[in-house]
Design an enzyme around this catalytic site. Structure first.
Site, PDB file in Angstrom:
ATOM      1  N   ILE A 120       5.845  -4.777  -0.322  1.00  0.00           N
ATOM      2  CA  ILE A 120       4.722  -5.153   0.527  1.00  0.00           C
ATOM      3  C   ILE A 120       4.823  -6.663   0.717  1.00  0.00           C
ATOM      4  O   ILE A 120       5.040  -7.403  -0.243  1.00  0.00           O
ATOM      5  CB  ILE A 120       3.369  -4.740  -0.101  1.00  0.00           C
ATOM      6  CG1 ILE A 120       2.200  -5.113   0.820  1.00  0.00           C
ATOM      7  CG2 ILE A 120       3.175  -5.317  -1.488  1.00  0.00           C
ATOM      8  CD1 ILE A 120       0.854  -4.559   0.331  1.00  0.00           C
ATOM      9  N   SER A 121       4.718  -7.118   1.958  1.00  0.00           N
ATOM     10  CA  SER A 121       4.992  -8.522   2.289  1.00  0.00           C
ATOM     11  C   SER A 121       3.953  -9.479   1.720  1.00  0.00           C
ATOM     12  O   SER A 121       2.815  -9.096   1.425  1.00  0.00           O
ATOM     13  CB  SER A 121       5.047  -8.700   3.808  1.00  0.00           C
ATOM     14  OG  SER A 121       6.107  -7.973   4.364  1.00  0.00           O
TER      15      SER A 121
END
Length: 232
Positions: free
Chosen positions: A81-82
């Site tokens: 997840i960024s």
């Protein structure tokens, strides 16, 4: 493709998933304020969306306590997840000039960026090459009653040509070079943001003007590579 009802993500539903302590709304608000101070977040609409959406819902339970740190976190299948700062930067670049009716997302991943897009755009088309990730993201966004999202399992290099053109395209995976197929699916005047390269990777924003692309370098980033084919 999975279900579509047309209902965007709403604050009153998101509030039902607010946590406590390190996953509380206060902790999320602190992250938003820090992103503003550091210059990553200037857009009021993007700030509102990020402040509304419970990022901890999209994080592996083992890392929930780090949900509101500005860092990437593993979500399985060698994916992440960024960073919230990267999500903020990419989202506000897409929305810098006008509202977006129809957006294509390459790399559904955890579904967090998809949730941001649901809150900001009229229709979201999201492509993921790993079926399990797509299914998990769909389940989480169904919990949040975000019904304006179309889910597809496919190779992101090819986009969704039968549904083009798109007002905007965003990619959470880095191809070696800009895929011509995606450029062809961008509406004239449309905006696209994606990382390109292996190491180092650079984040670029593009605006299509007929047969030409206006290119802007947005910074150095680190994303997973855009792999070919659908994972088995």
């Amino acid at each position: 493709m999975m279900s579509y009802t047309g209902q965007p993500l709403r604050a009153e539903i998101c509030q039902q998933f607010d946590g406590v302590g390190m996953t509380s709304p206060r902790t999320r608000q602190r992250l938003i304020e820090n992103l503003k101070k550091q210059g990553f977040l200037q857009s009021g609409s993007v700030a509102d969306a990020m402040n509304m959406i419970p990022r901890h819902l999209f994080v592996d339970p083992a890392f929930e306590h780090r949900s509101y740190e500005d860092c990437a976190l593993p979500i399985g299948h060698e994916q992440t997840i960024s960073h919230p700062s990267t999500v903020a930067m990419m989202s506000q670049w897409l929305l810098a000039e006008k509202p977006i009716n129809k957006v294509l997302e390459i790399g559904t991943g955890s579904g967090y960026q998809t949730a941001i897009l649901s809150a900001l755009c009229q229709e979201v088309y999201t492509v993921e090459r790993i079926p399990e990730l797509s299914q998990k993201a769909h389940a989480k966004l169904h919990q949040l009653q975000a019904g304006n999202i179309h889910f597809y399992t496919a190779d992101g290099h090819w986009g969704l040509p039968d549904l083009a053109p798109f007002d905007a395209i965003i990619s959470a995976a880095s191809p070696e070079e800009l895929p011509a197929e995606l450029v062809s699916q961008l509406k004239d005047g449309g905006r696209m943001v994606m990382p390109i390269g292996s190491q180092p990777q650079h984040l670029y924003g593009f605006i299509r003007h007929g047969d030409t692309l206006q290119q802007t370098l947005l910074g150095d980033v680190s994303f997973v590579p855009m792999r070919k084919g659908v994972a088995q």
